[in-house]
Design a protein around this motif. Structure first.
Motif, PDB file in Angstrom:
ATOM      1  N   MET A 189      12.620 -18.056  -3.113  1.00  0.00           N
ATOM      2  CA  MET A 189      13.547 -18.495  -1.740  1.00  0.00           C
ATOM      3  C   MET A 189      14.691 -19.125  -2.030  1.00  0.00           C
ATOM      4  N   VAL A 204       8.780 -20.573  -3.883  1.00  0.00           N
ATOM      5  CA  VAL A 204       9.861 -21.507  -3.630  1.00  0.00           C
ATOM      6  C   VAL A 204      11.126 -20.859  -4.308  1.00  0.00           C
ATOM      7  N   LEU A 256      12.105 -34.777   7.722  1.00  0.00           N
ATOM      8  CA  LEU A 256      11.997 -33.256   7.922  1.00  0.00           C
ATOM      9  C   LEU A 256      11.514 -32.670   9.176  1.00  0.00           C
ATOM     10  N   ASP A 276      14.232 -30.220  -0.543  1.00  0.00           N
ATOM     11  CA  ASP A 276      13.282 -30.166   0.275  1.00  0.00           C
ATOM     12  C   ASP A 276      11.872 -29.186  -0.242  1.00  0.00           C
ATOM     13  N   MET A 324       2.685 -15.938   6.484  1.00  0.00           N
ATOM     14  CA  MET A 324       3.549 -15.685   5.644  1.00  0.00           C
ATOM     15  C   MET A 324       3.037 -15.980   4.140  1.00  0.00           C
ATOM     16  N   LEU A 330       1.798 -28.586   0.102  1.00  0.00           N
ATOM     17  CA  LEU A 330       0.896 -27.417   0.006  1.00  0.00           C
ATOM     18  C   LEU A 330      -0.084 -27.454  -0.687  1.00  0.00           C
ATOM     19  N   HIS A 352      16.105 -20.020   5.720  1.00  0.00           N
ATOM     20  CA  HIS A 352      15.782 -21.325   5.551  1.00  0.00           C
ATOM     21  C   HIS A 352      17.119 -22.234   5.269  1.00  0.00           C
ATOM     22  N   LEU A 365       3.517 -19.845   9.013  1.00  0.00           N
ATOM     23  CA  LEU A 365       3.570 -20.219   7.746  1.00  0.00           C
ATOM     24  C   LEU A 365       2.249 -19.765   7.032  1.00  0.00           C
ATOM     25  N   VAL A 372      17.590 -26.266   5.621  1.00  0.00           N
ATOM     26  CA  VAL A 372      16.626 -26.763   4.798  1.00  0.00           C
ATOM     27  C   VAL A 372      17.386 -26.796   3.339  1.00  0.00           C
ATOM     28  N   LEU A 418      13.865 -30.837  11.628  1.00  0.00           N
ATOM     29  CA  LEU A 418      14.193 -29.498  11.388  1.00  0.00           C
ATOM     30  C   LEU A 418      13.520 -28.686  12.237  1.00  0.00           C
ATOM     31  N   ILE A 424      10.251 -25.357  17.180  1.00  0.00           N
ATOM     32  CA  ILE A 424       9.261 -24.768  17.800  1.00  0.00           C
ATOM     33  C   ILE A 424       7.788 -25.649  17.583  1.00  0.00           C
TER      34      ILE A 424
HETATM   35  C1  HEM Z   1       6.541 -21.456   0.444  1.00  0.00           C
HETATM   36  C2  HEM Z   1       7.552 -21.763   1.288  1.00  0.00           C
HETATM   37  C3  HEM Z   1       7.750 -21.534   2.585  1.00  0.00           C
HETATM   38  C4  HEM Z   1       7.390 -20.485   3.490  1.00  0.00           C
HETATM   39  C5  HEM Z   1       6.182 -19.321   3.049  1.00  0.00           C
HETATM   40  C6  HEM Z   1       7.923 -20.780   4.754  1.00  0.00           C
HETATM   41  C7  HEM Z   1       7.595 -19.901   5.877  1.00  0.00           C
HETATM   42  C8  HEM Z   1       8.135 -20.001   6.973  1.00  0.00           C
HETATM   43  C9  HEM Z   1       8.096 -19.076   8.015  1.00  0.00           C
HETATM   44  C10 HEM Z   1       7.334 -17.758   7.994  1.00  0.00           C
HETATM   45  C11 HEM Z   1       8.874 -19.392   9.159  1.00  0.00           C
HETATM   46  C12 HEM Z   1       9.224 -18.675  10.458  1.00  0.00           C
HETATM   47  C13 HEM Z   1      10.463 -18.200  10.573  1.00  0.00           C
HETATM   48  C14 HEM Z   1      11.155 -17.236   9.924  1.00  0.00           C
HETATM   49  O1  HEM Z   1      10.136 -16.406   9.237  1.00  0.00           O
HETATM   50  O2  HEM Z   1      12.226 -17.181   9.263  1.00  0.00           O
HETATM   51  C15 HEM Z   1       9.616 -20.740   8.906  1.00  0.00           C
HETATM   52  C16 HEM Z   1      10.303 -21.510   9.554  1.00  0.00           C
HETATM   53  C17 HEM Z   1      10.798 -22.788   9.290  1.00  0.00           C
HETATM   54  N1  HEM Z   1      10.707 -23.348   7.872  1.00  0.00           N
HETATM   55 FE1  HEM Z   1       9.558 -22.342   6.256  1.00  0.00          FE
HETATM   56  N2  HEM Z   1       8.870 -21.907   4.737  1.00  0.00           N
HETATM   57  C18 HEM Z   1       8.833 -22.368   3.424  1.00  0.00           C
HETATM   58  C19 HEM Z   1       9.474 -23.404   3.012  1.00  0.00           C
HETATM   59  C20 HEM Z   1      10.175 -24.460   3.906  1.00  0.00           C
HETATM   60  C21 HEM Z   1      10.584 -25.538   3.543  1.00  0.00           C
HETATM   61  C22 HEM Z   1      10.722 -26.058   1.905  1.00  0.00           C
HETATM   62  C23 HEM Z   1      11.226 -26.209   4.568  1.00  0.00           C
HETATM   63  C24 HEM Z   1      11.838 -27.613   4.374  1.00  0.00           C
HETATM   64  C25 HEM Z   1      11.448 -28.449   5.357  1.00  0.00           C
HETATM   65  C26 HEM Z   1      10.797 -25.089   5.793  1.00  0.00           C
HETATM   66  C27 HEM Z   1      11.404 -25.516   6.840  1.00  0.00           C
HETATM   67  C28 HEM Z   1      11.296 -24.579   7.853  1.00  0.00           C
HETATM   68  C29 HEM Z   1      11.842 -24.565   9.291  1.00  0.00           C
HETATM   69  C30 HEM Z   1      12.829 -25.906   9.603  1.00  0.00           C
HETATM   70  C31 HEM Z   1      11.607 -23.285   9.978  1.00  0.00           C
HETATM   71  C32 HEM Z   1      12.314 -23.229  11.311  1.00  0.00           C
HETATM   72  C33 HEM Z   1      11.346 -23.997  12.344  1.00  0.00           C
HETATM   73  C34 HEM Z   1      11.694 -23.647  13.859  1.00  0.00           C
HETATM   74  O3  HEM Z   1      12.745 -22.836  14.272  1.00  0.00           O
HETATM   75  O4  HEM Z   1      11.328 -24.611  14.508  1.00  0.00           O
HETATM   76  N3  HEM Z   1      10.253 -24.253   5.335  1.00  0.00           N
HETATM   77  N4  HEM Z   1       9.018 -21.050   7.571  1.00  0.00           N
END
Ligand code: HEM
Length: 138
Positions: free
Chosen positions: A132, A129, A41, A93, A59, A101, A84, A56, A89, A44, A47
């Motif tokens: 999502m 999730v 992971l 995942d 949010m 978490l 996502h 995270l 994703v 992916l 940043i």
């Molecule tokens: C409770 C579930 C999750 C929450 C609240 C969450 C929250 C966030 C937030 C706030 C962002 C910032 C960008 C945006 O708002 O679009 C983000 C980006 C991201 N998240 Fe999540 N996420 C969740 C689940 C996941 C899962 C299951 C994965 C899988 C590995 C994941 C991987 C990523 C990746 C790869 C990015 C982009 C990072 C980048 O641009 O470098 N997230 N997530």
């Protein structure tokens, strides 16, 4: 949308608010745990992880508060889920993230952790999730 009992909702909100006082530390701990559970992971995330950890946790804070405003929460989470999907994703995942978490919250809450808190946080994360992931089924 899945539901939590009123008691679970309050427990989850209280526990998360408590943990949030160490948001930056716990956010980073979460990613360390996530990549331990599934090293693939890591690729992916493009940043800076400190920044990612911050977004995270912020949010999740909004989501916890959003348990009182379900329609808005649902809308926000579906959009987040759609983004996502673009980040690459996979549906599978999400279980890894839920697991990491919960582990992180347990670390953060220390002796304030109990089975009721665990069940409430688990239900809340699962709801987030699931919402999502609904963006994946179009
Ligand atoms: C409770 C579930 C999750 C929450 C609240 C969450 C929250 C966030 C937030 C706030 C962002 C910032 C960008 C945006 O708002 O679009 C983000 C980006 C991201 N998240 Fe999540 N996420 C969740 C689940 C996941 C899962 C299951 C994965 C899988 C590995 C994941 C991987 C990523 C990746 C790869 C990015 C982009 C990072 C980048 O641009 O470098 N997230 N997530």
């Amino acid at each position: 949308m899945h539901t939590l009992t009123d008691t679970e909702k309050k427990r989850a909100q209280r526990a998360f608010a408590e943990a949030f006082s160490q948001a930056d530390t716990l956010g980073l701990l979460f990613y360390a745990r996530l990549f331990e559970l599934d090293p693939a992971l890591r690729a992916l995330f493009k940043i800076d992880l400190e920044e990612q950890a911050h977004s995270l946790m912020s949010m999740l804070k909004l989501c916890m508060e959003g348990l009182d405003e379900r329609a808005e929460l649902q809308y926000a989470l579906r959009n987040l889920g759609a983004r996502h999907l673009e980040y690459g994703v996979k549906p599978s995942d999400y279980a890894t993230v839920e697991n990491a978490l919960l582990w992180t919250m347990r670390e953060g809450l220390g002796n304030k952790w109990d089975t009721e808190t665990e069940a409430a946080l688990q239900a809340a994360f699962h709801l987030f999730v699931t919402e999502m992931q609904s963006a994946y089924r179009k």
